[in-house]
Design a protein around this motif. Structure first.
Motif, PDB file in Angstrom:
ATOM      1  N   SER A 136       0.830  -1.209   0.000  1.00  0.00           N
ATOM      2  CA  SER A 136       0.000   0.000   0.000  1.00  0.00           C
ATOM      3  C   SER A 136       0.860   1.253   0.000  1.00  0.00           C
ATOM      4  O   SER A 136       0.341   2.365   0.032  1.00  0.00           O
ATOM      5  CB  SER A 136      -0.913   0.004   1.235  1.00  0.00           C
ATOM      6  OG  SER A 136      -0.148   0.003   2.431  1.00  0.00           O
ATOM      7  N   THR A 137       2.189   1.074  -0.053  1.00  0.00           N
ATOM      8  CA  THR A 137       3.115   2.206  -0.053  1.00  0.00           C
ATOM      9  C   THR A 137       3.193   2.825  -1.442  1.00  0.00           C
ATOM     10  O   THR A 137       3.289   2.105  -2.433  1.00  0.00           O
ATOM     11  CB  THR A 137       4.526   1.754   0.372  1.00  0.00           C
ATOM     12  OG1 THR A 137       4.439   1.161   1.667  1.00  0.00           O
ATOM     13  CG2 THR A 137       5.492   2.922   0.409  1.00  0.00           C
ATOM     14  N   PRO A 138       3.151   4.150  -1.568  1.00  0.00           N
ATOM     15  CA  PRO A 138       3.257   4.792  -2.885  1.00  0.00           C
ATOM     16  C   PRO A 138       4.558   4.431  -3.585  1.00  0.00           C
ATOM     17  O   PRO A 138       5.569   4.122  -2.949  1.00  0.00           O
ATOM     18  CB  PRO A 138       3.204   6.291  -2.553  1.00  0.00           C
ATOM     19  CG  PRO A 138       2.504   6.360  -1.246  1.00  0.00           C
ATOM     20  CD  PRO A 138       2.918   5.131  -0.493  1.00  0.00           C
ATOM     21  N   SER A 139       4.538   4.466  -4.899  1.00  0.00           N
ATOM     22  CA  SER A 139       5.728   4.172  -5.687  1.00  0.00           C
ATOM     23  C   SER A 139       6.880   5.083  -5.284  1.00  0.00           C
ATOM     24  O   SER A 139       6.673   6.242  -4.897  1.00  0.00           O
ATOM     25  CB  SER A 139       5.436   4.367  -7.177  1.00  0.00           C
ATOM     26  OG  SER A 139       4.408   3.489  -7.605  1.00  0.00           O
ATOM     27  N   GLU A 140       8.095   4.555  -5.395  1.00  0.00           N
ATOM     28  CA  GLU A 140       9.287   5.300  -5.004  1.00  0.00           C
ATOM     29  C   GLU A 140       9.409   6.604  -5.775  1.00  0.00           C
ATOM     30  O   GLU A 140       9.969   7.579  -5.268  1.00  0.00           O
ATOM     31  CB  GLU A 140      10.522   4.418  -5.231  1.00  0.00           C
ATOM     32  CG  GLU A 140      11.832   4.995  -4.698  1.00  0.00           C
ATOM     33  CD  GLU A 140      12.523   5.922  -5.691  1.00  0.00           C
ATOM     34  OE1 GLU A 140      13.301   6.780  -5.250  1.00  0.00           O
ATOM     35  OE2 GLU A 140      12.252   5.786  -6.908  1.00  0.00           O
ATOM     36  N   PHE A 141       8.838   6.658  -6.960  1.00  0.00           N
ATOM     37  CA  PHE A 141       8.941   7.856  -7.796  1.00  0.00           C
ATOM     38  C   PHE A 141       8.497   9.110  -7.063  1.00  0.00           C
ATOM     39  O   PHE A 141       9.096  10.179  -7.192  1.00  0.00           O
ATOM     40  CB  PHE A 141       8.106   7.686  -9.067  1.00  0.00           C
ATOM     41  CG  PHE A 141       8.031   8.949  -9.888  1.00  0.00           C
ATOM     42  CD1 PHE A 141       9.068   9.307 -10.726  1.00  0.00           C
ATOM     43  CD2 PHE A 141       6.934   9.796  -9.802  1.00  0.00           C
ATOM     44  CE1 PHE A 141       9.020  10.487 -11.469  1.00  0.00           C
ATOM     45  CE2 PHE A 141       6.871  10.969 -10.537  1.00  0.00           C
ATOM     46  CZ  PHE A 141       7.918  11.316 -11.370  1.00  0.00           C
ATOM     47  N   TRP A 142       7.452   9.006  -6.233  1.00  0.00           N
ATOM     48  CA  TRP A 142       6.886  10.191  -5.585  1.00  0.00           C
ATOM     49  C   TRP A 142       7.792  10.761  -4.514  1.00  0.00           C
ATOM     50  O   TRP A 142       7.587  11.894  -4.063  1.00  0.00           O
ATOM     51  CB  TRP A 142       5.514   9.856  -4.994  1.00  0.00           C
ATOM     52  CG  TRP A 142       4.544   9.389  -6.026  1.00  0.00           C
ATOM     53  CD1 TRP A 142       4.036   8.127  -6.162  1.00  0.00           C
ATOM     54  CD2 TRP A 142       3.993  10.147  -7.103  1.00  0.00           C
ATOM     55  NE1 TRP A 142       3.198   8.054  -7.239  1.00  0.00           N
ATOM     56  CE2 TRP A 142       3.151   9.285  -7.847  1.00  0.00           C
ATOM     57  CE3 TRP A 142       4.124  11.476  -7.524  1.00  0.00           C
ATOM     58  CZ2 TRP A 142       2.446   9.711  -8.962  1.00  0.00           C
ATOM     59  CZ3 TRP A 142       3.423  11.885  -8.642  1.00  0.00           C
ATOM     60  CH2 TRP A 142       2.594  11.022  -9.347  1.00  0.00           C
ATOM     61  N   HIS A 143       8.803  10.028  -4.087  1.00  0.00           N
ATOM     62  CA  HIS A 143       9.732  10.545  -3.086  1.00  0.00           C
ATOM     63  C   HIS A 143      10.841  11.384  -3.722  1.00  0.00           C
ATOM     64  O   HIS A 143      11.532  12.124  -3.025  1.00  0.00           O
ATOM     65  CB  HIS A 143      10.354   9.388  -2.295  1.00  0.00           C
ATOM     66  CG  HIS A 143       9.355   8.624  -1.488  1.00  0.00           C
ATOM     67  ND1 HIS A 143       8.881   9.070  -0.281  1.00  0.00           N
ATOM     68  CD2 HIS A 143       8.715   7.450  -1.736  1.00  0.00           C
ATOM     69  CE1 HIS A 143       8.001   8.205   0.193  1.00  0.00           C
ATOM     70  NE2 HIS A 143       7.882   7.214  -0.665  1.00  0.00           N
ATOM     71  N   ARG A 144      11.015  11.274  -5.025  1.00  0.00           N
ATOM     72  CA  ARG A 144      12.066  12.043  -5.691  1.00  0.00           C
ATOM     73  C   ARG A 144      11.664  13.508  -5.783  1.00  0.00           C
ATOM     74  O   ARG A 144      10.560  13.835  -6.184  1.00  0.00           O
ATOM     75  CB  ARG A 144      12.318  11.495  -7.105  1.00  0.00           C
ATOM     76  CG  ARG A 144      12.680  10.019  -7.152  1.00  0.00           C
ATOM     77  CD  ARG A 144      12.791   9.561  -8.593  1.00  0.00           C
ATOM     78  NE  ARG A 144      12.831   8.107  -8.698  1.00  0.00           N
ATOM     79  CZ  ARG A 144      12.750   7.455  -9.860  1.00  0.00           C
ATOM     80  NH1 ARG A 144      12.612   8.129 -10.993  1.00  0.00           N
ATOM     81  NH2 ARG A 144      12.807   6.136  -9.861  1.00  0.00           N
ATOM     82  N   GLY A 145      12.563  14.375  -5.408  1.00  0.00           N
ATOM     83  CA  GLY A 145      12.305  15.803  -5.502  1.00  0.00           C
ATOM     84  C   GLY A 145      11.411  16.355  -4.414  1.00  0.00           C
ATOM     85  O   GLY A 145      11.099  17.549  -4.409  1.00  0.00           O
TER      86      GLY A 145
END
Length: 215
Positions: free
Chosen positions: A117-126
């Protein structure tokens, strides 16, 4: 939240146990990311207070922002972030057809991503993690009350008991603007901060039929 000991005159049912989520992991991160990327996700309500995104920046790499790929990824992650509140997540049921397919076709890493249920790692970038942390603390800090009787659940207890009797065990509060109530399933009710803070609105929300949404 429950009453552990019998107390004369206490109207709270002793066996009524509720879980209150005011800044649920995953959902808050995705709402913050929606503001950073300025995604037009109209089916998810606007926020009551738009967070400061701090030094967050959009990246040149990854899905193309204007192509719809960003919104599609966000929507996929948003749906996955609600998995802990699915009615079917209670207990240990056997795998359904889709789960059986994933078990048979995905490797361990792909399977972990598919069921998380954890958001994709992409959303942590930036993302400015300090700005996100500040917003999360603001959301949690707004819930402080000085006495038990001042909690939203105590102030709307008759409506709460009626909802609990229909299966309610989880209340998820999100920083949506205005009145909002959605009974996702017998177990889970989603409300806005304003809704839960006002007894009349909260009582109205607690009466929302299963599968319906009001805003």
């Amino acid at each position: 939240m429950r009453s552990d000991e019998p107390m004369p005159g206490n109207p709270w049912p002793r066996d009524m146990v509720l879980h209150i989520e005011t800044s649920p992991f995953g959902l808050i991160e995705l709402l913050f990311a929606r503001e950073v990327w300025q995604l037009a996700i109209r089916e998810v309500p606007a926020l009551d207070v738009v967070p400061s995104v701090g030094a967050s920046s959009r990246l040149a790499s990854g899905p193309r922002q204007g192509s719809g790929e960003m919104a599609a990824l966000w929507r996929k992650d948003w749906a996955r972030a609600w998995a802990p509140f699915d009615a079917e997540s209670v207990g240990i049921p056997g795998p359904d057809a889709e789960t059986a397919r994933m078990l048979a076709t995905l490797d361990d890493a792909e399977l972990a991503q598919a069921v998380s249920s954890t958001p994709s790692e992409f959303w942590h970038r930036g993302i400015d993690s300090e700005a996100l942390g500040t917003w999360r603390r603001e959301l949690s800090g707004a819930e402080r009350v000085t006495t038990l009787d001042e909690t939203p659940e105590r102030r709307s207890l008759p409506a709460l008991i009626a909802a609990w009797e229909t299966g309610l065990t989880d209340i998820v509060q999100l920083p949506y603007a205005g009145f909002f109530a959605e009974r996702l399933n017998p177990r889970t009710l989603v409300v806005s901060r304003l809704t839960r803070s006002e007894p009349a609105l909260f009582s109205r929300a607690l009466a929302t039929p299963v599968g319906e949404r009001a805003e």
